[in-house]
Design a protein around this motif. Structure first.
Motif, PDB file in Angstrom:
ATOM      1  N   UNK A  55       3.524  26.849  39.847  1.00  8.38           N
ATOM      2  CA  UNK A  55       4.034  27.059  38.488  1.00  8.38           C
ATOM      3  C   UNK A  55       5.542  27.287  38.491  1.00  8.38           C
ATOM      4  N   UNK A  56       6.306  26.223  38.691  1.00 11.02           N
ATOM      5  CA  UNK A  56       7.747  26.348  38.833  1.00 11.02           C
ATOM      6  C   UNK A  56       8.452  26.404  37.482  1.00 11.02           C
ATOM      7  N   UNK A  57       9.156  27.499  37.253  1.00  8.13           N
ATOM      8  CA  UNK A  57       9.983  27.628  36.059  1.00  8.13           C
ATOM      9  C   UNK A  57      11.447  27.478  36.477  1.00  8.13           C
ATOM     10  N   UNK A  58      11.658  26.724  37.538  1.00  6.61           N
ATOM     11  CA  UNK A  58      13.012  26.526  38.043  1.00  6.61           C
ATOM     12  C   UNK A  58      13.324  25.048  38.229  1.00  6.61           C
ATOM     13  N   UNK A  59      12.619  24.178  37.498  1.00  3.87           N
ATOM     14  CA  UNK A  59      12.854  22.750  37.669  1.00  3.87           C
ATOM     15  C   UNK A  59      14.240  22.341  37.207  1.00  3.87           C
ATOM     16  N   UNK A  60      14.805  23.067  36.225  1.00  2.00           N
ATOM     17  CA  UNK A  60      16.167  22.749  35.780  1.00  2.00           C
ATOM     18  C   UNK A  60      17.183  23.033  36.883  1.00  2.00           C
ATOM     19  N   UNK A  61      16.882  24.002  37.744  1.00  2.00           N
ATOM     20  CA  UNK A  61      17.751  24.292  38.880  1.00  2.00           C
ATOM     21  C   UNK A  61      17.832  23.080  39.797  1.00  2.00           C
ATOM     22  N   UNK A  62      16.688  22.447  39.998  1.00  2.00           N
ATOM     23  CA  UNK A  62      16.627  21.248  40.838  1.00  2.00           C
ATOM     24  C   UNK A  62      17.329  20.084  40.134  1.00  2.00           C
ATOM     25  N   UNK A  63      17.093  19.959  38.825  1.00  2.00           N
ATOM     26  CA  UNK A  63      17.755  18.939  38.004  1.00  2.00           C
ATOM     27  C   UNK A  63      19.273  19.102  38.095  1.00  2.00           C
ATOM     28  N   UNK A  64      19.740  20.354  37.974  1.00  2.00           N
ATOM     29  CA  UNK A  64      21.170  20.627  38.056  1.00  2.00           C
ATOM     30  C   UNK A  64      21.745  20.329  39.428  1.00  2.00           C
ATOM     31  N   UNK A  65      20.955  20.561  40.473  1.00  2.00           N
ATOM     32  CA  UNK A  65      21.413  20.254  41.830  1.00  2.00           C
ATOM     33  C   UNK A  65      21.721  18.769  41.964  1.00  2.00           C
ATOM     34  N   UNK A  66      20.859  17.936  41.370  1.00  2.00           N
ATOM     35  CA  UNK A  66      21.102  16.502  41.400  1.00  2.00           C
ATOM     36  C   UNK A  66      22.332  16.113  40.603  1.00  2.00           C
ATOM     37  N   UNK A 225      21.197  13.333  38.356  1.00  2.60           N
ATOM     38  CA  UNK A 225      22.299  12.428  38.696  1.00  2.60           C
ATOM     39  C   UNK A 225      22.551  11.442  37.549  1.00  2.60           C
ATOM     40  N   UNK A 226      21.488  10.937  36.948  1.00  7.92           N
ATOM     41  CA  UNK A 226      21.632  10.045  35.794  1.00  7.92           C
ATOM     42  C   UNK A 226      22.270  10.782  34.617  1.00  7.92           C
ATOM     43  N   UNK A 227      21.868  12.043  34.435  1.00 14.68           N
ATOM     44  CA  UNK A 227      22.438  12.847  33.353  1.00 14.68           C
ATOM     45  C   UNK A 227      23.949  13.003  33.537  1.00 14.68           C
ATOM     46  N   UNK A 228      24.395  13.252  34.784  1.00 16.14           N
ATOM     47  CA  UNK A 228      25.825  13.391  35.062  1.00 16.14           C
ATOM     48  C   UNK A 228      26.578  12.110  34.727  1.00 16.14           C
ATOM     49  N   UNK A 229      25.998  10.967  35.064  1.00 14.77           N
ATOM     50  CA  UNK A 229      26.643   9.688  34.788  1.00 14.77           C
ATOM     51  C   UNK A 229      26.681   9.377  33.291  1.00 14.77           C
ATOM     52  N   UNK A 230      25.645   9.782  32.580  1.00 18.15           N
ATOM     53  CA  UNK A 230      25.568   9.480  31.147  1.00 18.15           C
ATOM     54  C   UNK A 230      26.409  10.454  30.326  1.00 18.15           C
ATOM     55  N   UNK A 231      26.330  11.731  30.632  1.00 18.11           N
ATOM     56  CA  UNK A 231      27.082  12.735  29.874  1.00 18.11           C
ATOM     57  C   UNK A 231      28.543  12.805  30.309  1.00 18.11           C
ATOM     58  N   UNK A 232      28.820  12.350  31.529  1.00 15.78           N
ATOM     59  CA  UNK A 232      30.170  12.402  32.115  1.00 15.78           C
ATOM     60  C   UNK A 232      30.684  13.842  32.218  1.00 15.78           C
ATOM     61  N   UNK A 233      29.769  14.777  32.220  1.00 18.58           N
ATOM     62  CA  UNK A 233      30.145  16.185  32.265  1.00 18.58           C
ATOM     63  C   UNK A 233      28.891  17.000  32.563  1.00 18.58           C
ATOM     64  N   UNK A 234      29.019  18.018  33.392  1.00 23.25           N
ATOM     65  CA  UNK A 234      27.883  18.889  33.709  1.00 23.25           C
ATOM     66  C   UNK A 234      28.349  20.337  33.629  1.00 23.25           C
ATOM     67  N   UNK A 235      27.702  21.129  32.786  1.00 24.56           N
ATOM     68  CA  UNK A 235      27.989  22.558  32.669  1.00 24.56           C
ATOM     69  C   UNK A 235      26.837  23.348  33.270  1.00 24.56           C
TER      70      UNK A 235
END
Length: 312
Positions: A55-66, A225-235
């Motif tokens: 039951x991972x409530x940390x998937x966004x952490x992994x998403x952010x790592x990418x 990684x796709x999010x970084x390319x599409x948003x051109x910014x990661x906070x």
């Protein structure tokens, strides 16, 4: 058992997004493209929760790592999109592998609490390491000449990135559909349903769960990684607990027991949010009521309407 209805509906949704994008304009093309990246995140939670039984409530952490891996390595990789996506995928997989090994040493309820701690800790550390993550202001994607297989690619919320994202997601879903009919996947399901019995039968239940959880991390990392390319910014808010909770909501709306439910959930919730925001400021309230109704009347999500009792 392979879910033919699920794969067909998911592919139809992705095709519809690509066809509609040139018609609805640049703004909605950007919305669609970001939605596709979040579909990877929703699918990763489904794999972690429903198939690895973590039951991972940390998937966004992994998403952010990418996402951060793609931005950090972009100059070194000279704007090679394929290598940036690979870097995000590997980063997500490595973080998930570490998480998985730690969470498996805990009880089921302990793992849920541990995942929350990981998510909050990651967010706190990210905010503290401003020089590395940019903190609340985030990091911009470096201005480079991005290319994919020798073809120049314009990063950003555009139709090109939408097509690339949907193509990769379609390949992922088709690959899962194929794997779900193999004997290996039957072992995964057996481990998920009763790990003790699977262990008695001679299968290394812990290994299967870690592998599936790592695969879930790779999926989230690729989406990041796709999010970084599409948003051109990661906070730093991309790794927040709030983002992880969104992935759970998306999966729950579409159907948390099916990887094909994630894309449906993301599309329904995010499009509803975008449309409602034009009419009212009480978007969160309305979406919350919608989620409560779905929980009451569709506990298995939208995909639950399509499932036969014997379908997995």
């Amino acid at each position: 058992m392979r879910d033919r209805a699920g794969i067909l509906i998911s592919l139809a949704i992705l095709l519809a997004l690509c066809v509609a994008a040139p018609v609805v304009g640049e703004f909605w093309s950007g919305v669609f493209a970001r939605c596709v990246t979040w579909m990877f995140l929703a699918i990763s939670f489904t794999l972690a929760y429903s198939y690895a039984s973590i039951p991972s409530v940390a998937q966004a952490t992994v998403f952010g790592a990418g996402a951060y891996a793609a931005i950090w390595l972009a100059p070194t990789l000279q704007g090679n999109v394929a290598l940036m996506l690979l870097a995000g995928t590997v980063a997500g997989g490595l973080v998930a592998a570490v998480f998985g090994l730690l969470l498996l040493r805990m009880s089921h309820s302990g793992a849920a609490i541990g995942a929350i701690i990981f998510a909050v800790t990651g967010s706190i550390l990210g905010n503290a390491a401003v020089s590395v993550t940019g903190g609340a202001d985030g990091l911009p994607l470096p201005a480079l000449n991005f290319h994919l297989l020798g073809v120049v690619v314009a990063a950003g919320p555009n139709n090109t990135m939408l097509v690339l994202s949907t193509a990769l997601l379609a390949i992922l879903l088709i690959g899962f559909w194929y794997v779900s009919g193999t004997s290996t996947w039957r072992i995964v399901r057996a481990v998920q349903q009763n790990p003790v019995r699977a262990q008695v039968l001679g299968y290394n239940a812990a290994l299967f769960r870690v592998v599936v959880f790592t695969v879930a991390g790779c999926v989230a990392g690729l989406g990041g990684a796709l999010y970084a390319l599409i948003s051109r910014h990661v906070a730093i808010d991309v790794v927040s607990l709030s983002m992880s909770l969104k992935s759970i909501l998306w999966a729950a709306v579409g159907g948390v027991t099916s990887v094909y439910g994630g894309p449906i959930g993301v599309l329904l919730v995010q499009l509803a949010s975008e449309i409602l925001a034009r009419w009212t400021v009480r978007v969160d309230l309305i979406i919350g009521v919608m989620l409560v109704l779905i929980a009451l009347w569709l506990p298995q999500g939208i995909m639950g309407l399509l499932k036969r009792p014997d379908r997995h």
